[in-house]
Design a protein around this motif. Sequence first.
Motif, PDB file in Angstrom:
ATOM      1  N   HIS B  77       0.835  -1.202   0.000  1.00 17.59           N
ATOM      2  CA  HIS B  77       0.000   0.000   0.000  1.00 17.59           C
ATOM      3  C   HIS B  77       0.869   1.251   0.000  1.00 17.59           C
ATOM      4  O   HIS B  77       1.903   1.280   0.669  1.00 17.59           O
ATOM      5  CB  HIS B  77      -0.886   0.069   1.249  1.00 17.59           C
ATOM      6  N   VAL B  78       0.424   2.269  -0.709  1.00 15.45           N
ATOM      7  CA  VAL B  78       1.045   3.580  -0.606  1.00 15.45           C
ATOM      8  C   VAL B  78      -0.046   4.632  -0.767  1.00 15.45           C
ATOM      9  O   VAL B  78      -1.023   4.413  -1.502  1.00 15.45           O
ATOM     10  CB  VAL B  78       2.164   3.784  -1.661  1.00 15.45           C
ATOM     11  N   ALA B  79       0.088   5.727  -0.043  1.00 15.00           N
ATOM     12  CA  ALA B  79      -0.838   6.848  -0.219  1.00 15.00           C
ATOM     13  C   ALA B  79      -0.035   8.140  -0.145  1.00 15.00           C
ATOM     14  O   ALA B  79       0.965   8.220   0.584  1.00 15.00           O
ATOM     15  CB  ALA B  79      -1.923   6.840   0.846  1.00 15.00           C
ATOM     16  N   MET B  80      -0.445   9.104  -0.942  1.00 13.93           N
ATOM     17  CA  MET B  80       0.238  10.394  -0.987  1.00 13.93           C
ATOM     18  C   MET B  80      -0.745  11.511  -0.686  1.00 13.93           C
ATOM     19  O   MET B  80      -1.849  11.516  -1.243  1.00 13.93           O
ATOM     20  CB  MET B  80       0.805  10.643  -2.391  1.00 13.93           C
ATOM     21  N   MET B  81      -0.350  12.418   0.195  1.00  8.37           N
ATOM     22  CA  MET B  81      -1.231  13.543   0.502  1.00  8.37           C
ATOM     23  C   MET B  81      -0.976  14.647  -0.526  1.00  8.37           C
ATOM     24  O   MET B  81       0.078  15.285  -0.513  1.00  8.37           O
ATOM     25  CB  MET B  81      -0.978  14.068   1.916  1.00  8.37           C
ATOM     26  N   VAL B  82      -1.950  14.820  -1.427  1.00  7.10           N
ATOM     27  CA  VAL B  82      -1.801  15.808  -2.500  1.00  7.10           C
ATOM     28  C   VAL B  82      -2.995  16.764  -2.481  1.00  7.10           C
ATOM     29  O   VAL B  82      -3.984  16.537  -1.779  1.00  7.10           O
ATOM     30  CB  VAL B  82      -1.676  15.135  -3.887  1.00  7.10           C
ATOM     31  N   LYS B  83      -2.900  17.796  -3.257  1.00  6.98           N
ATOM     32  CA  LYS B  83      -3.978  18.785  -3.308  1.00  6.98           C
ATOM     33  C   LYS B  83      -5.204  18.209  -4.026  1.00  6.98           C
ATOM     34  O   LYS B  83      -5.052  17.378  -4.938  1.00  6.98           O
ATOM     35  CB  LYS B  83      -3.493  20.058  -4.023  1.00  6.98           C
ATOM     36  N   VAL B  84      -6.381  18.688  -3.648  1.00  8.09           N
ATOM     37  CA  VAL B  84      -7.615  18.098  -4.167  1.00  8.09           C
ATOM     38  C   VAL B  84      -7.796  18.309  -5.671  1.00  8.09           C
ATOM     39  O   VAL B  84      -8.501  17.543  -6.321  1.00  8.09           O
ATOM     40  CB  VAL B  84      -8.874  18.615  -3.426  1.00  8.09           C
ATOM     41  N   LYS B 135      -4.045  16.048  11.384  1.00  6.51           N
ATOM     42  CA  LYS B 135      -5.199  16.042  10.489  1.00  6.51           C
ATOM     43  C   LYS B 135      -4.747  16.365   9.073  1.00  6.51           C
ATOM     44  O   LYS B 135      -3.815  17.151   8.873  1.00  6.51           O
ATOM     45  CB  LYS B 135      -6.225  17.097  10.931  1.00  6.51           C
ATOM     46  N   VAL B 136      -5.439  15.764   8.117  1.00  2.00           N
ATOM     47  CA  VAL B 136      -5.182  16.132   6.725  1.00  2.00           C
ATOM     48  C   VAL B 136      -5.666  17.570   6.542  1.00  2.00           C
ATOM     49  O   VAL B 136      -6.830  17.876   6.818  1.00  2.00           O
ATOM     50  CB  VAL B 136      -5.923  15.192   5.759  1.00  2.00           C
ATOM     51  N   PRO B 137      -4.786  18.488   6.125  1.00  2.00           N
ATOM     52  CA  PRO B 137      -5.209  19.892   5.993  1.00  2.00           C
ATOM     53  C   PRO B 137      -6.310  20.054   4.949  1.00  2.00           C
ATOM     54  O   PRO B 137      -6.414  19.245   4.015  1.00  2.00           O
ATOM     55  CB  PRO B 137      -3.942  20.616   5.545  1.00  2.00           C
ATOM     56  N   LYS B 138      -7.111  21.075   5.129  1.00  2.00           N
ATOM     57  CA  LYS B 138      -8.161  21.391   4.163  1.00  2.00           C
ATOM     58  C   LYS B 138      -7.525  21.624   2.788  1.00  2.00           C
ATOM     59  O   LYS B 138      -6.481  22.279   2.675  1.00  2.00           O
ATOM     60  CB  LYS B 138      -8.894  22.660   4.614  1.00  2.00           C
ATOM     61  N   GLY B 139      -8.149  21.062   1.765  1.00  2.00           N
ATOM     62  CA  GLY B 139      -7.619  21.244   0.417  1.00  2.00           C
ATOM     63  C   GLY B 139      -6.675  20.141  -0.018  1.00  2.00           C
ATOM     64  O   GLY B 139      -6.143  20.176  -1.133  1.00  2.00           O
ATOM     65  N   TYR B 140      -6.466  19.138   0.849  1.00  2.00           N
ATOM     66  CA  TYR B 140      -5.595  18.002   0.523  1.00  2.00           C
ATOM     67  C   TYR B 140      -6.350  16.693   0.749  1.00  2.00           C
ATOM     68  O   TYR B 140      -7.345  16.648   1.480  1.00  2.00           O
ATOM     69  CB  TYR B 140      -4.351  18.005   1.406  1.00  2.00           C
ATOM     70  N   TYR B 141      -5.867  15.603   0.179  1.00  2.00           N
ATOM     71  CA  TYR B 141      -6.417  14.274   0.441  1.00  2.00           C
ATOM     72  C   TYR B 141      -5.322  13.231   0.241  1.00  2.00           C
ATOM     73  O   TYR B 141      -4.318  13.505  -0.421  1.00  2.00           O
ATOM     74  CB  TYR B 141      -7.605  13.977  -0.473  1.00  2.00           C
ATOM     75  N   PHE B 142      -5.520  12.066   0.837  1.00  2.00           N
ATOM     76  CA  PHE B 142      -4.596  10.960   0.616  1.00  2.00           C
ATOM     77  C   PHE B 142      -5.070  10.169  -0.602  1.00  2.00           C
ATOM     78  O   PHE B 142      -6.145   9.562  -0.565  1.00  2.00           O
ATOM     79  CB  PHE B 142      -4.530  10.035   1.831  1.00  2.00           C
ATOM     80  N   ALA B 143      -4.288  10.181  -1.664  1.00  2.00           N
ATOM     81  CA  ALA B 143      -4.559   9.354  -2.840  1.00  2.00           C
ATOM     82  C   ALA B 143      -3.903   7.999  -2.596  1.00  2.00           C
ATOM     83  O   ALA B 143      -2.679   7.920  -2.482  1.00  2.00           O
ATOM     84  CB  ALA B 143      -3.990  10.011  -4.088  1.00  2.00           C
ATOM     85  N   GLY B 144      -4.717   6.938  -2.476  1.00  2.00           N
ATOM     86  CA  GLY B 144      -4.204   5.628  -2.099  1.00  2.00           C
ATOM     87  C   GLY B 144      -4.048   4.685  -3.282  1.00  2.00           C
ATOM     88  O   GLY B 144      -4.794   4.773  -4.267  1.00  2.00           O
ATOM     89  N   PHE B 145      -3.080   3.779  -3.153  1.00  2.00           N
ATOM     90  CA  PHE B 145      -2.820   2.785  -4.205  1.00  2.00           C
ATOM     91  C   PHE B 145      -2.479   1.441  -3.572  1.00  2.00           C
ATOM     92  O   PHE B 145      -1.866   1.377  -2.508  1.00  2.00           O
ATOM     93  CB  PHE B 145      -1.637   3.219  -5.077  1.00  2.00           C
ATOM     94  N   SER B 146      -2.863   0.371  -4.274  1.00  2.00           N
ATOM     95  CA  SER B 146      -2.421  -0.990  -3.941  1.00  2.00           C
ATOM     96  C   SER B 146      -1.672  -1.565  -5.131  1.00  2.00           C
ATOM     97  O   SER B 146      -1.927  -1.160  -6.271  1.00  2.00           O
ATOM     98  CB  SER B 146      -3.632  -1.898  -3.669  1.00  2.00           C
ATOM     99  N   THR B 147      -0.792  -2.524  -4.855  1.00  2.00           N
ATOM    100  CA  THR B 147      -0.165  -3.224  -5.981  1.00  2.00           C
ATOM    101  C   THR B 147      -1.249  -3.912  -6.793  1.00  2.00           C
ATOM    102  O   THR B 147      -2.277  -4.346  -6.254  1.00  2.00           O
ATOM    103  CB  THR B 147       0.867  -4.256  -5.496  1.00  2.00           C
ATOM    104  N   SER B 148      -1.005  -4.010  -8.100  1.00  2.00           N
ATOM    105  CA  SER B 148      -2.101  -4.399  -8.987  1.00  2.00           C
ATOM    106  C   SER B 148      -1.669  -5.425 -10.025  1.00  2.00           C
ATOM    107  O   SER B 148      -0.477  -5.698 -10.206  1.00  2.00           O
ATOM    108  CB  SER B 148      -2.628  -3.163  -9.731  1.00  2.00           C
TER     109      SER B 148
END
Lengths: 98, 220
Positions: B77-84, B135-148
Amino acid sequence: MKKITISGILIGKRGSENTKTAFIEIVHIQKEYRPEGPAENSILEITRQAEKSTATYIPWVGYFDLDRENKNVSPKWEIIEPGKKYLLDNVEWTPFQQ
Amino acid sequence: MKSVKQKWDDHPQFIIRPRLPQFPGIFDLPADTCIASHAPHEHITEHLHDHLYHMHIRYGFELPNQTLRGIDKLSLHVAMMVKVDHRVDCNPVFVARGKGYEGICLKMAGQDIHWTPDERVGEKATKLFAKTGRKVPKGYYFAGFSTSSMDERSVYEYNREDLLRAIGNGLVADQHFQATWKKPVKKEIEPYDVVIYLGDSVTEYHTFFRLPVVVPIGAF
């Protein structure tokens, strides 16, 4: 407005060519056409209307994006798999959204 | 009743540790560069968004020699906190620089490692991040991924033997991601620090780390 020929692989569409409203096609570009046209390995959204067709980049990377759109939006996409050869002349090319 | 130590000893164990990138030059990124914003450029094999304004997100990681106690199979698993208004897409795992700006992919189970977007991983990262008091700051989200799977349309779990074979006496590799505008516009992405979550589908082990736009001396 620059007009070009789009050549690639059709992987999805929404709406019907048989109605008067616009329909959308998703095309995977497999060769490099820059600077006149799209880049190799890009995915385009082509909006087809009776009077004109326009093409623009979308950030999709493959069928996963069509799967996800199908879950989230209505009307549904028709997923074309395997993709079909696609050729369309006289398309207005606006690579980036304004 | 089991002691805390016994409980910990009973847990399945999989360990992945972040480190600075190992292989300068892939996708034209110099050494120790974790975040870089690029305008559209020529096509590079495996580069997903070279025709769009994009921001590279890159880190190194280490899978130390380990027993994989209690693990039959798992997906990474990996997730990156990026802008919305950004989306992120994943590249394979690279174990060396190839021709020009290309990378050479790590193979596991006889195939390149691929990733598929996985909302559950993004949600998991958000919850675990909150458990640490942040907390995840407003305007950001964790984009998550699994191996596929190779077609990147379903989650793929590597079995114990595949993992042991790939890790061997320890494995170091680089992971690249590319953020781009959800609606492509002709505008550079101003680089920003990205928080990364690494974990897996089976164990409780996970780690958060921050990729800075400018890496400070002594980092990592």
